[in-house]
Write a protein that holds these residues in place. Structure first.
Motif, PDB file in Angstrom:
ATOM      1  N   VAL A 102     -67.705  15.888 -66.765  1.00 29.70           N
ATOM      2  CA  VAL A 102     -66.495  15.442 -66.064  1.00 29.70           C
ATOM      3  C   VAL A 102     -66.326  16.297 -64.808  1.00 29.70           C
ATOM      4  O   VAL A 102     -66.120  17.512 -64.907  1.00 29.70           O
ATOM      5  CB  VAL A 102     -65.237  15.540 -66.940  1.00 29.70           C
ATOM      6  CG1 VAL A 102     -63.982  15.288 -66.105  1.00 29.70           C
ATOM      7  CG2 VAL A 102     -65.303  14.538 -68.091  1.00 29.70           C
ATOM      8  N   ALA A 103     -66.431  15.662 -63.637  1.00 37.87           N
ATOM      9  CA  ALA A 103     -66.221  16.328 -62.351  1.00 37.87           C
ATOM     10  C   ALA A 103     -64.950  15.752 -61.747  1.00 37.87           C
ATOM     11  O   ALA A 103     -64.990  14.748 -61.025  1.00 37.87           O
ATOM     12  CB  ALA A 103     -67.419  16.100 -61.429  1.00 37.87           C
ATOM     13  N   TYR A 104     -63.806  16.361 -62.088  1.00 36.83           N
ATOM     14  CA  TYR A 104     -62.544  15.776 -61.629  1.00 36.83           C
ATOM     15  C   TYR A 104     -62.323  16.058 -60.150  1.00 36.83           C
ATOM     16  O   TYR A 104     -62.801  17.050 -59.593  1.00 36.83           O
ATOM     17  CB  TYR A 104     -61.370  16.242 -62.487  1.00 36.83           C
ATOM     18  CG  TYR A 104     -61.196  17.732 -62.631  1.00 36.83           C
ATOM     19  CD1 TYR A 104     -60.516  18.476 -61.677  1.00 36.83           C
ATOM     20  CD2 TYR A 104     -61.699  18.396 -63.751  1.00 36.83           C
ATOM     21  CE1 TYR A 104     -60.338  19.840 -61.822  1.00 36.83           C
ATOM     22  CE2 TYR A 104     -61.525  19.749 -63.905  1.00 36.83           C
ATOM     23  CZ  TYR A 104     -60.855  20.477 -62.932  1.00 36.83           C
ATOM     24  OH  TYR A 104     -60.688  21.824 -63.077  1.00 36.83           O
ATOM     25  N   ASN A 105     -61.605  15.145 -59.518  1.00 38.73           N
ATOM     26  CA  ASN A 105     -61.343  15.217 -58.085  1.00 38.73           C
ATOM     27  C   ASN A 105     -59.909  14.757 -57.870  1.00 38.73           C
ATOM     28  O   ASN A 105     -59.571  13.606 -58.148  1.00 38.73           O
ATOM     29  CB  ASN A 105     -62.339  14.319 -57.332  1.00 38.73           C
ATOM     30  CG  ASN A 105     -62.231  14.438 -55.820  1.00 38.73           C
ATOM     31  OD1 ASN A 105     -61.164  14.693 -55.273  1.00 38.73           O
ATOM     32  ND2 ASN A 105     -63.339  14.204 -55.130  1.00 38.73           N
ATOM     33  N   GLY A 106     -59.039  15.663 -57.426  1.00 39.85           N
ATOM     34  CA  GLY A 106     -57.636  15.308 -57.241  1.00 39.85           C
ATOM     35  C   GLY A 106     -56.947  16.301 -56.326  1.00 39.85           C
ATOM     36  O   GLY A 106     -57.584  17.149 -55.720  1.00 39.85           O
TER      37      GLY A 106
END
Length: 395
Positions: free
Chosen positions: A273-277
């Protein structure tokens, strides 16, 4: 601490590289009990305690020590040499803090500027080291109401004075469960965060969620990443990290500062999981990052665009694990007039947008006309209105 006392809870990487400082669940519990007992003896239940720590494990001990004492934690960052005290003074005044908690080293340095500040000189300044002299056995459990304040999350203050979002115990537990479910964590997950501890994403995803899920959390200072972005991906490789991410600029920084010859030392296959926010998610960034690091085992489907804000504790919407992010091409001119007109990606007037995922469980989102307060049609732009047990009570 009862079930896995000797397992690593948090590991701090002071330079972002191989040197490590480890805190097991048992050690964390013992240190937190000492801090909680010392603060409780001072009778500060319900009072605000400002946390002024550099990145590291002391911050975690202090944060949970406040909760063990029934106090309200106020995450902040320590004053910096030759920097304005305006933000820290604003937080101290707004939160009505009575204590500033820091390290003994920073406390000795703080005396000079504290004396010059009418706001900060009103606080009782304490070091973590003196609180930890208390015996952990002196701590007595507290049983706060779920709606009671756990901490005040101050917004960035980039466009106005920072505002303290009132996060309850129920808010943070709901959002931690929401993220835990969306990220599909398991006991074998391994988290890594370089985000500031006082930032909502750094606090929730870097510290609270790993503890909530009972899996190891690795932490590195923001400066270690910003100075050398390669350290982030080297840590993913070395530690077999499964969950880590950051704002879009973090991925851009990697693209700009990591050379082609350095790709050979990276193995990103464990990254799930590579979250981007926290800022607009750029489709071009996702494409370039996935292409550049494909040879290292990075897969485009692990990108997890998300939308959230401090007022909702953290997460509102998020992607789905192992699913390529959704995107759409819209007419840029129509978008400026708050209308959605889909066009082909090849259109010269196309603006490509990335979807920030879905709502789940008991979180609801409506897109609303800000003037009429009625839901927008499918082809109109409006305000995002959120209803969720994660939404805080106010400022």
């Amino acid at each position: 601490a009862m079930q896995q006392a000797h397992r690593s809870a948090f590991t701090f990487l002071p330079e972002g590289e191989s040197e490590q400082v480890v805190l097991t669940y048992g050690e964390l519990e013992e240190r937190v009990r000492s801090v909680g007992a010392a603060l409780a003896r001072m009778g500060i239940s319900g009072e605000r305690v400002m946390l002024l720590f550099p990145p590291g494990l002391d911050y975690i001990v202090s944060f949970f020590g406040c909760l063990y004492a029934g106090a309200v934690a106020v995450p902040a960052y320590p004053p910096r040499p030759n920097r304005s005290l305006d933000r820290i003074e604003s937080i101290a005044a707004d939160s009505q803090a009575i204590i500033a908690l820091t390290t003994s080293q920073l406390l000795s340095k703080a005396k000079t500027f504290v004396a010059e500040s009418p706001v900060l000189s009103k606080l009782q300044w304490l070091s973590l080291e003196e609180l930890e002299a208390e015996k952990p056995g002196n701590w007595k459990p507290t049983y706060p109401d779920p709606q009671a304040l756990a901490y005040l999350q101050y917004t960035s203050g980039s466009t106005a004075q920072p505002k303290g979002v009132m996060i309850s115990h129920a808010n943070v537990l709901h959002n931690a469960a929401y993220i835990h479910h969306g990220f599909e964590h398991t006991p074998d997950s391994i988290s890594l965060s370089w985000l500031p501890h006082f930032h909502d994403m750094g606090l929730i995803d870097g510290i609270i969620v790993p503890l909530f899920g009972g899996f190891p959390g690795y932490l590195m200072p923001p400066a270690a990443f910003l100075q050398k972005p390669l350290r982030w991906l080297q840590a993913v490789t070395r530690l077999s990290v499964t969950h880590t991410g950051g704002p879009n600029f973090a991925y851009e920084l990697c693209l700009r500062r990591i050379g082609h010859e350095e790709l050979n030392e990276l193995d990103l296959r464990t990254w799930s999981v590579a979250y981007n926010g926290a800022e607009p998610v750029r489709p071009q960034t996702l494409d370039r990052f996935a292409s550049t690091f494909a040879s290292c085992g990075f897969r485009p489907e692990i990108f997890y665009p998300a939308y959230g804000l401090a007022e909702a504790t953290l997460k509102v919407t998020g992607g789905r694990k192992s699913t390529v992010p959704v995107r759409c091409a819209l007419n840029a001119e129509a978008l400026q007039h708050h209308r959605l007109v889909e066009v082909a990606e090849s259109d010269t007037h196309a603006r490509l947008l990335v979807g920030c995922g879905y709502v789940a469980a008991d979180t609801r989102v409506e897109i609303v006309d800000p003037e009429s307060h009625t839901p927008c049609g499918e082809s109109n732009v409006g305000e995002i209105w959120v209803s969720s047990p994660s939404v805080a009570g106010g400022y």
